[in-house]
Design a protein around this motif. Structure first.
Motif, PDB file in Angstrom:
ATOM      1  N   PRO A   1      -7.360   5.444   3.187  1.00 45.78           N
ATOM      2  CA  PRO A   1      -8.370   4.531   3.749  1.00 45.78           C
ATOM      3  C   PRO A   1      -8.136   3.076   3.360  1.00 45.78           C
ATOM      4  O   PRO A   1      -8.347   2.168   4.176  1.00 45.78           O
ATOM      5  CB  PRO A   1      -9.685   5.063   3.143  1.00 45.78           C
ATOM      6  CG  PRO A   1      -9.416   6.494   2.871  1.00 45.78           C
ATOM      7  CD  PRO A   1      -7.988   6.563   2.463  1.00 45.78           C
ATOM      8  N   LEU A   2      -7.676   2.832   2.121  1.00 44.28           N
ATOM      9  CA  LEU A   2      -7.362   1.463   1.710  1.00 44.28           C
ATOM     10  C   LEU A   2      -6.213   0.898   2.534  1.00 44.28           C
ATOM     11  O   LEU A   2      -6.258  -0.271   2.961  1.00 44.28           O
ATOM     12  CB  LEU A   2      -6.999   1.443   0.228  1.00 44.28           C
ATOM     13  CG  LEU A   2      -6.571   0.089  -0.352  1.00 44.28           C
ATOM     14  CD1 LEU A   2      -7.726  -0.909  -0.274  1.00 44.28           C
ATOM     15  CD2 LEU A   2      -6.087   0.252  -1.783  1.00 44.28           C
ATOM     16  N   GLN A   3      -5.213   1.718   2.792  1.00 43.65           N
ATOM     17  CA  GLN A   3      -4.074   1.272   3.596  1.00 43.65           C
ATOM     18  C   GLN A   3      -4.508   0.931   5.012  1.00 43.65           C
ATOM     19  O   GLN A   3      -4.097  -0.096   5.564  1.00 43.65           O
ATOM     20  CB  GLN A   3      -2.996   2.346   3.616  1.00 43.65           C
ATOM     21  CG  GLN A   3      -1.725   1.931   4.340  1.00 43.65           C
ATOM     22  CD  GLN A   3      -0.661   3.010   4.271  1.00 43.65           C
ATOM     23  OE1 GLN A   3      -0.966   4.188   4.152  1.00 43.65           O
ATOM     24  NE2 GLN A   3       0.595   2.610   4.341  1.00 43.65           N
ATOM     25  N   ARG A   4      -5.353   1.772   5.608  1.00 42.31           N
ATOM     26  CA  ARG A   4      -5.839   1.487   6.965  1.00 42.31           C
ATOM     27  C   ARG A   4      -6.675   0.215   6.995  1.00 42.31           C
ATOM     28  O   ARG A   4      -6.597  -0.566   7.944  1.00 42.31           O
ATOM     29  CB  ARG A   4      -6.646   2.683   7.492  1.00 42.31           C
ATOM     30  CG  ARG A   4      -5.784   3.893   7.833  1.00 42.31           C
ATOM     31  CD  ARG A   4      -6.584   4.901   8.644  1.00 42.31           C
ATOM     32  NE  ARG A   4      -7.672   5.467   7.849  1.00 42.31           N
ATOM     33  CZ  ARG A   4      -7.570   6.577   7.121  1.00 42.31           C
ATOM     34  NH1 ARG A   4      -6.414   7.231   7.074  1.00 42.31           N
ATOM     35  NH2 ARG A   4      -8.600   7.036   6.441  1.00 42.31           N
ATOM     36  N   ARG A   5      -7.463  -0.003   5.962  1.00 41.86           N
ATOM     37  CA  ARG A   5      -8.320  -1.194   5.917  1.00 41.86           C
ATOM     38  C   ARG A   5      -7.482  -2.469   5.805  1.00 41.86           C
ATOM     39  O   ARG A   5      -7.757  -3.472   6.483  1.00 41.86           O
ATOM     40  CB  ARG A   5      -9.273  -1.076   4.731  1.00 41.86           C
ATOM     41  CG  ARG A   5     -10.164  -2.297   4.503  1.00 41.86           C
ATOM     42  CD  ARG A   5     -11.168  -2.442   5.631  1.00 41.86           C
ATOM     43  NE  ARG A   5     -12.015  -3.596   5.420  1.00 41.86           N
ATOM     44  CZ  ARG A   5     -13.153  -3.584   4.716  1.00 41.86           C
ATOM     45  NH1 ARG A   5     -13.553  -2.447   4.143  1.00 41.86           N
ATOM     46  NH2 ARG A   5     -13.880  -4.662   4.586  1.00 41.86           N
ATOM     47  N   LEU A   6      -6.460  -2.436   4.973  1.00 41.08           N
ATOM     48  CA  LEU A   6      -5.667  -3.634   4.739  1.00 41.08           C
ATOM     49  C   LEU A   6      -4.707  -3.948   5.882  1.00 41.08           C
ATOM     50  O   LEU A   6      -4.291  -5.097   6.044  1.00 41.08           O
ATOM     51  CB  LEU A   6      -4.888  -3.496   3.431  1.00 41.08           C
ATOM     52  CG  LEU A   6      -5.723  -3.455   2.150  1.00 41.08           C
ATOM     53  CD1 LEU A   6      -4.835  -3.229   0.933  1.00 41.08           C
ATOM     54  CD2 LEU A   6      -6.542  -4.732   1.987  1.00 41.08           C
ATOM     55  N   THR A   7      -4.332  -2.926   6.651  1.00 40.04           N
ATOM     56  CA  THR A   7      -3.354  -3.142   7.716  1.00 40.04           C
ATOM     57  C   THR A   7      -3.970  -3.067   9.109  1.00 40.04           C
ATOM     58  O   THR A   7      -3.238  -3.013  10.092  1.00 40.04           O
ATOM     59  CB  THR A   7      -2.221  -2.101   7.611  1.00 40.04           C
ATOM     60  OG1 THR A   7      -2.766  -0.771   7.707  1.00 40.04           O
ATOM     61  CG2 THR A   7      -1.470  -2.242   6.299  1.00 40.04           C
ATOM     62  N   GLN A   8      -5.305  -3.082   9.192  1.00 41.29           N
ATOM     63  CA  GLN A   8      -5.936  -2.940  10.508  1.00 41.29           C
ATOM     64  C   GLN A   8      -5.659  -4.149  11.401  1.00 41.29           C
ATOM     65  O   GLN A   8      -5.673  -4.041  12.627  1.00 41.29           O
ATOM     66  CB  GLN A   8      -7.435  -2.722  10.347  1.00 41.29           C
ATOM     67  CG  GLN A   8      -8.160  -3.881   9.688  1.00 41.29           C
ATOM     68  CD  GLN A   8      -9.643  -3.592   9.497  1.00 41.29           C
ATOM     69  OE1 GLN A   8     -10.138  -2.557   9.952  1.00 41.29           O
ATOM     70  NE2 GLN A   8     -10.356  -4.487   8.844  1.00 41.29           N
ATOM     71  N   TRP A   9      -5.383  -5.313  10.788  1.00 43.23           N
ATOM     72  CA  TRP A   9      -5.086  -6.498  11.589  1.00 43.23           C
ATOM     73  C   TRP A   9      -3.759  -6.376  12.323  1.00 43.23           C
ATOM     74  O   TRP A   9      -3.516  -7.086  13.298  1.00 43.23           O
ATOM     75  CB  TRP A   9      -5.059  -7.734  10.695  1.00 43.23           C
ATOM     76  CG  TRP A   9      -3.936  -7.728   9.694  1.00 43.23           C
ATOM     77  CD1 TRP A   9      -3.948  -7.163   8.461  1.00 43.23           C
ATOM     78  CD2 TRP A   9      -2.646  -8.302   9.845  1.00 43.23           C
ATOM     79  NE1 TRP A   9      -2.749  -7.335   7.827  1.00 43.23           N
ATOM     80  CE2 TRP A   9      -1.924  -8.051   8.659  1.00 43.23           C
ATOM     81  CE3 TRP A   9      -2.014  -9.017  10.869  1.00 43.23           C
ATOM     82  CZ2 TRP A   9      -0.617  -8.462   8.464  1.00 43.23           C
ATOM     83  CZ3 TRP A   9      -0.697  -9.435  10.676  1.00 43.23           C
ATOM     84  CH2 TRP A   9      -0.025  -9.163   9.487  1.00 43.23           C
TER      85      TRP A   9
ATOM     86  N   THR B   1       0.828  -1.205   0.000  1.00 44.34           N
ATOM     87  CA  THR B   1       0.000   0.000   0.000  1.00 44.34           C
ATOM     88  C   THR B   1       0.863   1.256   0.000  1.00 44.34           C
ATOM     89  O   THR B   1       0.513   2.256  -0.629  1.00 44.34           O
ATOM     90  CB  THR B   1      -0.948   0.008   1.200  1.00 44.34           C
ATOM     91  OG1 THR B   1      -0.214  -0.260   2.413  1.00 44.34           O
ATOM     92  CG2 THR B   1      -2.041  -1.034   1.052  1.00 44.34           C
TER      93      THR B   1
END
Length: 223
Positions: A207-215, A144
């Protein structure tokens, strides 16, 4: 030289013109195709090279050559090969975007925990399941970040290529405004390009970066 007020007035006139939407659609299409294709190619070759040291050694000189070559040289060569138009612009963008995504993918693949890789073999994960459940989550952060850099760089490349050799697009309009000494329209296009980069980064990529790395974020302990 146009004042800021004149540039804003020119911006309003520009947005309401028919040629603006034609040029904007042409540039947005080239950015989407060029950046998307370049990143997909870089990711695919990065995953393969991360698994195969021989392939990685074979691709390394080509990667170095593409990253070391000045973009203006690629523009001149692409103009000779493809002529003016979208094919030339998209080719340049793909060629310049792929190496960066490739490097980030290879580095991310090399940092994946080897014990997790062995565990996927023990549980007989297929190639698709291994990619989906192991590599993609592990590569989310570097990819990302690379996509963010590639998108911003892709906008600059597309505009530069359009300035030098296209018959439509934001760069073509910039070149026309420069040749007619219409500084108000020129500044208006600069404002629009900056706004596009800001929108892509803050409304789409972050927002895409936060979604993909929220784990990866530490979970809050319940009281």
């Amino acid at each position: 030289m146009a004042t800021p007020a004149q540039a804003l007035r020119a911006l309003g006139v520009l947005v309401n013109s028919t040629t603006f939407w034609q040029n904007a659609n042409a540039s947005l299409t080239r950015i989407a195709l060029g950046v998307g294709t370049g990143c997909a190619i870089g990711f695919a070759f990065g995953v393969l090279a991360g698994h195969n040291a021989k392939l990685r050694g074979l691709l390394e000189p080509l990667r170095w050559l593409l990253m070391a070559m000045p973009p203006v040289v690629v523009v001149v060569l692409a103009m000779l090969w493809f002529g003016l138009g979208s094919s030339m612009v998209i080719f340049i963008t793909v060629l310049m975007m792929a190496p960066g995504m490739y490097v980030n993918t290879v580095k991310g693949m090399q940092l994946v925990d080897r014990s997790l890789v062995e565990m996927t073999h023990v549980y007989r994960y297929g190639a698709w399941m291994r990619l989906r459940h192991l590599y993609l989550p592990a590569l989310a952060a570097p990819l990302t970040a690379a996509l963010l850099i590639a998108t911003c760089g892709g906008v600059r490349l597309v505009v530069m290529a359009e300035v030098l050799g296209a018959e439509s697009g934001a760069g073509f309009a910039l070149a026309n405004a420069r040749s007619t000494f219409d500084s108000g329209e020129l500044y208006a296009w600069v404002i629009l390009i900056l706004g596009l980069v800001a929108a892509l980064e803050f409304l789409l990529l972050q927002p895409l970066q936060r979604r993909l790395t929220q784990w990866q974020e530490p979970r809050k302990e319940h009281a």
